[in-house]
Design a protein around this motif. Structure first.
Motif, PDB file in Angstrom:
ATOM      1  N   PHE A 128       0.611  -1.560  -0.026  1.00  0.00           N
ATOM      2  CA  PHE A 128       0.070  -0.309   0.079  1.00  0.00           C
ATOM      3  C   PHE A 128       0.553   1.535   0.146  1.00  0.00           C
ATOM      4  N   ILE A 129       1.974   1.073   1.158  1.00  0.00           N
ATOM      5  CA  ILE A 129       2.599   2.223   0.805  1.00  0.00           C
ATOM      6  C   ILE A 129       3.593   2.563  -0.255  1.00  0.00           C
ATOM      7  N   HIS A 130       4.252   1.471  -0.950  1.00  0.00           N
ATOM      8  CA  HIS A 130       4.854   1.180  -1.793  1.00  0.00           C
ATOM      9  C   HIS A 130       3.398   1.799  -3.071  1.00  0.00           C
ATOM     10  N   GLN A 131       2.970   2.054  -3.879  1.00  0.00           N
ATOM     11  CA  GLN A 131       2.302   1.881  -4.664  1.00  0.00           C
ATOM     12  C   GLN A 131       1.134   4.003  -4.187  1.00  0.00           C
ATOM     13  N   LEU A 132       1.565   3.858  -2.864  1.00  0.00           N
ATOM     14  CA  LEU A 132       1.317   5.717  -3.167  1.00  0.00           C
ATOM     15  C   LEU A 132       2.078   6.696  -3.073  1.00  0.00           C
ATOM     16  N   ASN A 133       3.498   6.136  -2.696  1.00  0.00           N
ATOM     17  CA  ASN A 133       4.511   6.360  -2.843  1.00  0.00           C
ATOM     18  C   ASN A 133       4.699   6.820  -4.669  1.00  0.00           C
ATOM     19  N   ASN A 134       4.490   5.563  -5.496  1.00  0.00           N
ATOM     20  CA  ASN A 134       4.916   5.659  -6.391  1.00  0.00           C
ATOM     21  C   ASN A 134       3.786   6.757  -7.549  1.00  0.00           C
ATOM     22  N   PHE A 135       2.709   6.808  -6.758  1.00  0.00           N
ATOM     23  CA  PHE A 135       1.297   7.063  -7.452  1.00  0.00           C
ATOM     24  C   PHE A 135       2.124   9.021  -7.374  1.00  0.00           C
ATOM     25  N   THR A 136       2.504   9.425  -5.690  1.00  0.00           N
ATOM     26  CA  THR A 136       2.131  10.803  -5.213  1.00  0.00           C
ATOM     27  C   THR A 136       3.956  10.820  -5.881  1.00  0.00           C
ATOM     28  N   THR A 137       4.387  10.529  -6.596  1.00  0.00           N
ATOM     29  CA  THR A 137       6.312  10.519  -7.404  1.00  0.00           C
ATOM     30  C   THR A 137       5.231  10.877  -8.432  1.00  0.00           C
ATOM     31  N   ARG A 138       4.638  10.462  -9.623  1.00  0.00           N
ATOM     32  CA  ARG A 138       4.502  11.209 -10.839  1.00  0.00           C
ATOM     33  C   ARG A 138       3.692  12.149 -10.015  1.00  0.00           C
ATOM     34  N   TYR A 139       2.876  11.911  -9.279  1.00  0.00           N
ATOM     35  CA  TYR A 139       1.593  13.181  -9.663  1.00  0.00           C
ATOM     36  C   TYR A 139       2.791  14.561  -9.485  1.00  0.00           C
ATOM     37  N   VAL A 140       3.367  14.618  -8.226  1.00  0.00           N
ATOM     38  CA  VAL A 140       4.296  15.993  -8.208  1.00  0.00           C
ATOM     39  C   VAL A 140       5.085  16.208  -9.511  1.00  0.00           C
ATOM     40  N   ALA A 141       5.777  15.451  -9.961  1.00  0.00           N
ATOM     41  CA  ALA A 141       6.058  15.759 -11.813  1.00  0.00           C
ATOM     42  C   ALA A 141       5.623  15.580 -12.684  1.00  0.00           C
ATOM     43  N   ALA A 142       4.503  15.850 -12.271  1.00  0.00           N
ATOM     44  CA  ALA A 142       3.752  15.379 -14.064  1.00  0.00           C
ATOM     45  C   ALA A 142       3.100  17.102 -14.024  1.00  0.00           C
ATOM     46  N   ASP A 143       3.064  17.715 -14.991  1.00  0.00           N
ATOM     47  CA  ASP A 143       2.658  19.202 -15.817  1.00  0.00           C
ATOM     48  C   ASP A 143       1.551  19.380 -15.204  1.00  0.00           C
ATOM     49  N   GLN A 144       1.219  20.651 -15.959  1.00  0.00           N
ATOM     50  CA  GLN A 144      -0.191  21.314 -15.087  1.00  0.00           C
ATOM     51  C   GLN A 144      -1.180  20.393 -15.703  1.00  0.00           C
ATOM     52  N   ALA A 145      -1.305  19.740 -17.515  1.00  0.00           N
ATOM     53  CA  ALA A 145      -2.312  18.794 -17.668  1.00  0.00           C
ATOM     54  C   ALA A 145      -2.460  18.342 -17.282  1.00  0.00           C
ATOM     55  N   ARG A 146      -1.562  17.403 -17.598  1.00  0.00           N
ATOM     56  CA  ARG A 146      -1.486  16.080 -16.560  1.00  0.00           C
ATOM     57  C   ARG A 146      -1.942  16.434 -15.354  1.00  0.00           C
ATOM     58  N   THR A 147      -1.578  17.104 -14.415  1.00  0.00           N
ATOM     59  CA  THR A 147      -2.904  16.900 -13.120  1.00  0.00           C
ATOM     60  C   THR A 147      -3.958  17.112 -12.870  1.00  0.00           C
ATOM     61  N   GLY A 148      -4.444  18.270 -14.411  1.00  0.00           N
ATOM     62  CA  GLY A 148      -5.719  18.520 -14.216  1.00  0.00           C
ATOM     63  C   GLY A 148      -6.623  17.391 -14.576  1.00  0.00           C
TER      64      GLY A 148
END
Length: 121
Positions: A63-83
């Motif tokens: 669970f923690i690894h999945q959340l880490n993977n998710f947050t790493t990708r979310y923080v690195a994403a540009d505004q269009a992908r985040t939206g």
């Protein structure tokens, strides 16, 4: 056959204000509605939690690894992908909420038999 809503409307037009018993009914209904919406929201968040727990193999480490993977990708994403993600999340949240409300539809309105027993105590 008059309903409680007819009684409230009649008392407002007749006296200009609600009686104490009518205020109790309005507050009881409002509190019950907020409780229903709050519990639906918590159940929806619980389903998102269960989703991440499931893709993590139902273990805390996964669970923690999945959340880490998710947050790493979310923080690195540009505004269009985040939206785009926020749109997907909002749509998934609405679909889950609609499904939960459908399954819990008998709990939307308060149980009138319980309310009547409280007024006599």
């Amino acid at each position: 056959m008059a309903t409680d809503a007819d009684d409230v409307t009649t008392s407002i037009t007749r006296k200009g204000r609600l009686t104490a018993a009518e205020w109790r009914s309005v507050l009881y209904f409002t509190l019950h509605g907020f409780g229903f919406l709050g519990s639906t929201l918590l159940i929806t968040w619980g389903l998102f939690f269960l989703f991440f727990l499931a893709i993590g193999g139902f273990s805390f480490d996964g669970f923690i690894h999945q959340l880490n993977n998710f947050t790493t990708r979310y923080v690195a994403a540009d505004q269009a992908r985040t939206g785009a993600f926020l749109n997907i999340f909002a749509i998934a949240h609405m679909i889950l909420s609609a499904a939960i409300i459908t399954f819990r539809r008998d709990r939307i309105l308060p149980d009138r038999t319980q309310e009547g027993t409280r007024d006599h105590g």
